[in-house]
Design a protein around this motif. Sequence first.
Motif, PDB file in Angstrom:
ATOM      1  N   ASN A   2      14.859  -9.304  -5.199  1.00  0.00           N
ATOM      2  CA  ASN A   2      15.733  -8.310  -5.820  1.00  0.00           C
ATOM      3  C   ASN A   2      16.239  -8.796  -7.177  1.00  0.00           C
ATOM      4  O   ASN A   2      16.335  -8.017  -8.142  1.00  0.00           O
ATOM      5  N   THR A   3      16.540 -10.092  -7.274  1.00  0.00           N
ATOM      6  CA  THR A   3      17.019 -10.661  -8.538  1.00  0.00           C
ATOM      7  C   THR A   3      15.919 -10.645  -9.594  1.00  0.00           C
ATOM      8  O   THR A   3      16.165 -10.349 -10.768  1.00  0.00           O
ATOM      9  N   GLU A   4      14.697 -10.967  -9.188  1.00  0.00           N
ATOM     10  CA  GLU A   4      13.572 -10.934 -10.134  1.00  0.00           C
ATOM     11  C   GLU A   4      13.351  -9.513 -10.649  1.00  0.00           C
ATOM     12  O   GLU A   4      13.114  -9.301 -11.848  1.00  0.00           O
ATOM     13  N   HIS A   5      13.444  -8.535  -9.736  1.00  0.00           N
ATOM     14  CA  HIS A   5      13.304  -7.134 -10.148  1.00  0.00           C
ATOM     15  C   HIS A   5      14.416  -6.748 -11.116  1.00  0.00           C
ATOM     16  O   HIS A   5      14.172  -6.088 -12.142  1.00  0.00           O
TER      17      HIS A   5
ATOM     18  N   ILE B 255       0.842  -1.203   0.000  1.00  0.00           N
ATOM     19  CA  ILE B 255       0.000   0.000   0.000  1.00  0.00           C
ATOM     20  C   ILE B 255       0.875   1.250   0.000  1.00  0.00           C
ATOM     21  O   ILE B 255       0.636   2.197  -0.755  1.00  0.00           O
ATOM     22  N   VAL B 256       1.905   1.240   0.849  1.00  0.00           N
ATOM     23  CA  VAL B 256       2.816   2.386   0.924  1.00  0.00           C
ATOM     24  C   VAL B 256       3.485   2.609  -0.424  1.00  0.00           C
ATOM     25  O   VAL B 256       3.654   3.748  -0.869  1.00  0.00           O
ATOM     26  N   SER B 257       3.866   1.517  -1.095  1.00  0.00           N
ATOM     27  CA  SER B 257       4.523   1.643  -2.402  1.00  0.00           C
ATOM     28  C   SER B 257       3.617   2.336  -3.407  1.00  0.00           C
ATOM     29  O   SER B 257       4.082   3.148  -4.213  1.00  0.00           O
ATOM     30  N   ARG B 258       2.323   2.048  -3.357  1.00  0.00           N
ATOM     31  CA  ARG B 258       1.404   2.664  -4.317  1.00  0.00           C
ATOM     32  C   ARG B 258       1.227   4.156  -4.034  1.00  0.00           C
ATOM     33  O   ARG B 258       1.123   4.959  -4.953  1.00  0.00           O
ATOM     34  N   VAL B 259       1.195   4.515  -2.755  1.00  0.00           N
ATOM     35  CA  VAL B 259       0.949   5.916  -2.405  1.00  0.00           C
ATOM     36  C   VAL B 259       2.213   6.758  -2.555  1.00  0.00           C
ATOM     37  O   VAL B 259       2.136   7.961  -2.757  1.00  0.00           O
TER      38      VAL B 259
ATOM     39  N   SER C  16       5.380  -4.131  -9.733  1.00  0.00           N
ATOM     40  CA  SER C  16       4.895  -5.153  -8.807  1.00  0.00           C
ATOM     41  C   SER C  16       6.018  -5.633  -7.904  1.00  0.00           C
ATOM     42  O   SER C  16       5.824  -5.803  -6.686  1.00  0.00           O
ATOM     43  N   LYS C  17       7.199  -5.850  -8.479  1.00  0.00           N
ATOM     44  CA  LYS C  17       8.325  -6.311  -7.672  1.00  0.00           C
ATOM     45  C   LYS C  17       8.794  -5.244  -6.687  1.00  0.00           C
ATOM     46  O   LYS C  17       9.223  -5.556  -5.578  1.00  0.00           O
ATOM     47  N   ILE C  18       8.706  -3.985  -7.089  1.00  0.00           N
ATOM     48  CA  ILE C  18       9.053  -2.910  -6.144  1.00  0.00           C
ATOM     49  C   ILE C  18       8.118  -2.955  -4.950  1.00  0.00           C
ATOM     50  O   ILE C  18       8.536  -2.788  -3.794  1.00  0.00           O
ATOM     51  N   SER C  19       6.824  -3.183  -5.193  1.00  0.00           N
ATOM     52  CA  SER C  19       5.859  -3.284  -4.097  1.00  0.00           C
ATOM     53  C   SER C  19       6.189  -4.462  -3.185  1.00  0.00           C
ATOM     54  O   SER C  19       6.123  -4.351  -1.958  1.00  0.00           O
TER      55      SER C  19
END
Length: 668
Positions: A317-320, A207-211, A281-284
């Motif tokens: 982190n690797t997937e991102h 949620i924080v990542s989206r805001v 999505s991965k950042i979230s």
Amino acid sequence: MSTEKRLYQYALTSKNMIICALILLSISVAAALTGPFIAKTIIDNHVSSIDEAWYPVEFADKSVDYKGTSYTRMGNLPETERTGEPIFIQQSGLTFYVTDVELPDGEKSYQDGLLQVSNANGVTEAEAIQLAPDQVMAFYNPEIRPIITLLLIYLGLIVGSSFFQYGQRYLLQKSANRIIQRIRTDAFNHLSRLPVRFFDHLPAGKIVSRVTNDTEAIRELYMTVLANFFSSAIYIIGIYIALFLLDVRLGFITLVLLPVLYIWMKLYRKFSVGYNRNIRSKISEINAAMNENIQGMPIIQAYNREPQTSTEFEKLNTEHYGYQTKMLRLNSLTSHNLTGVLRNLVFVALIAVVVGSVGGGWASFLTLGIIYAFVDYVNRLFEPVNQIVNQLANLEQARVSGDRVFELMNKEGISVDDSKMERPRGEVAFRDVSFAYKDDEYVLKNLTFTAKPGETIALVGHTGSGKSSIMNLLFRFYDNQKGEILIDGQNVKDLSPQALREHMGIVLQEPYLFTGTIASNISMENPNISRKAIESAIDLVGGTELFNYLPNGLDEEVQEKGSTLSSGQRQLISFARALVANPAILVLDEATSSIDTETEGIIQQGMESLKEGRTTFIIAHRLSTIKDADQILVLNRGEIVEKGNHDELMEQNGSYAQMYRLQKNQAS
């Protein structure tokens, strides 16, 4: 509503500022694009024009003395004054000659007083006199002042353009910041309207990542992407207008760029959307993992879980990194490569046209100034094209981020109702209430009981028996599927949740404190609660002595979640918070289970003051703390299996009596 429309609607909130910025941008572009036209004028009218016919005159402002006769260039004379036999200046390399006849274009050579010109039509020759350097400068002298004037005009336009450019950038960035401020405010306010059920299934980090992160990407859309798109579009339009003014046919040659760019943008989006969606999505997920690990760091270290959490984080982190690499590969295959290829193709077409002019045709009318201006404009054309191509990645990131933010804001929420209700007497009745968190998995089954005003109701039972679910329904964090809950005879579903909660107070097992001061945590920043009321509440719950030793007393700063305070101090603040609100209905959810015996004794002394004049629900595992309750409800798997006061339940010798004796024996 599509993401694009939502972003457009938010842009309209700053439309006046954006329109002003676009006007300034248009003026700036117009000023900047005059450069090639001025260069063309200098080349064609003042540099290359020396090879025009020079007519003898008696006197003129722009005349040149040659062999005792004054001559003025044809372009500086009215047609009626072009009399007499003209002379012509011919240039071969860096050498200039004077002839009596006009020679055609072609390869020139000079020998024995004759100037020969060779071209596809043959060889033409004429008598010629070579000019000395000072004589050449004399023929150029009349053009120096107009050239300087034009250069000063161009310098003024450049300076003026820079001021307009500054103004449009400032306004666009200011409007972008204001738009993002509104989006973040709307997103945050919408979170407070979402039901508690929503937060059960979405980690706080996501949620924080989206805001934060996603709205920051949207800010780049308004501040950088759209600014570049606007400026680039205006530059391209301005350049195309200039190209068509130079030569319509050359303008049509460059029009082929537009469909190529359009097709490229469509193809780019087709491949980039998936990459960008996975990246965001991965950042979230990374934010969620970070939030969870920081919150649980004491447990991680206590159980030596550092290697496992590091491995889990490294996997995310690797997937991102993998998706970022795919996006980088896509961008590397395009951007400068695309614009470089297109530029070279346009220049190849220009060269073909110029070469074709040797055999005649419309291209033979292209002057050196037109060719120079065309090359300059084409070079300028690819600057905004390059900016557009380079911003496509940021554009798609912003679109994906917009999807994520608006997906959150599209979740159905409960509108905040500012309506008020009179303070209830506190009668609470459950009538055949059944409730399930998931479909048909009922955690409460056909509950029926009544709490009269001022009574204390205790809820006891094993973990999972449904005690906390009753409180969730009472506060309308969730709504029951069957039956009805009445307060003073009114169904709670007919009451505003905000108005109802204004007359309810809660003390949780793990109190939550906000960053601020002890006093602000008690008053919850309610301006209607005075300092005297805060101090009185602390005194009633027995916390005065515990807080007096702090350097700033009730004004002591509270760090994140009250980490610098003891569990007893945090719970006292929670009790005072509930008391100062003067609720009609009070809920104590395992309120004393996490504090020491001494602090519990202090709180118990103030409990009677806390419960006086209000209906109180107590969830407790320590049965000794509820002996004085008016009603004790014993729950088992969502059903009431026993009901009565302490003495009545002890006489029944059922589940409650067994639990009480067991705890008493353990305590002894």
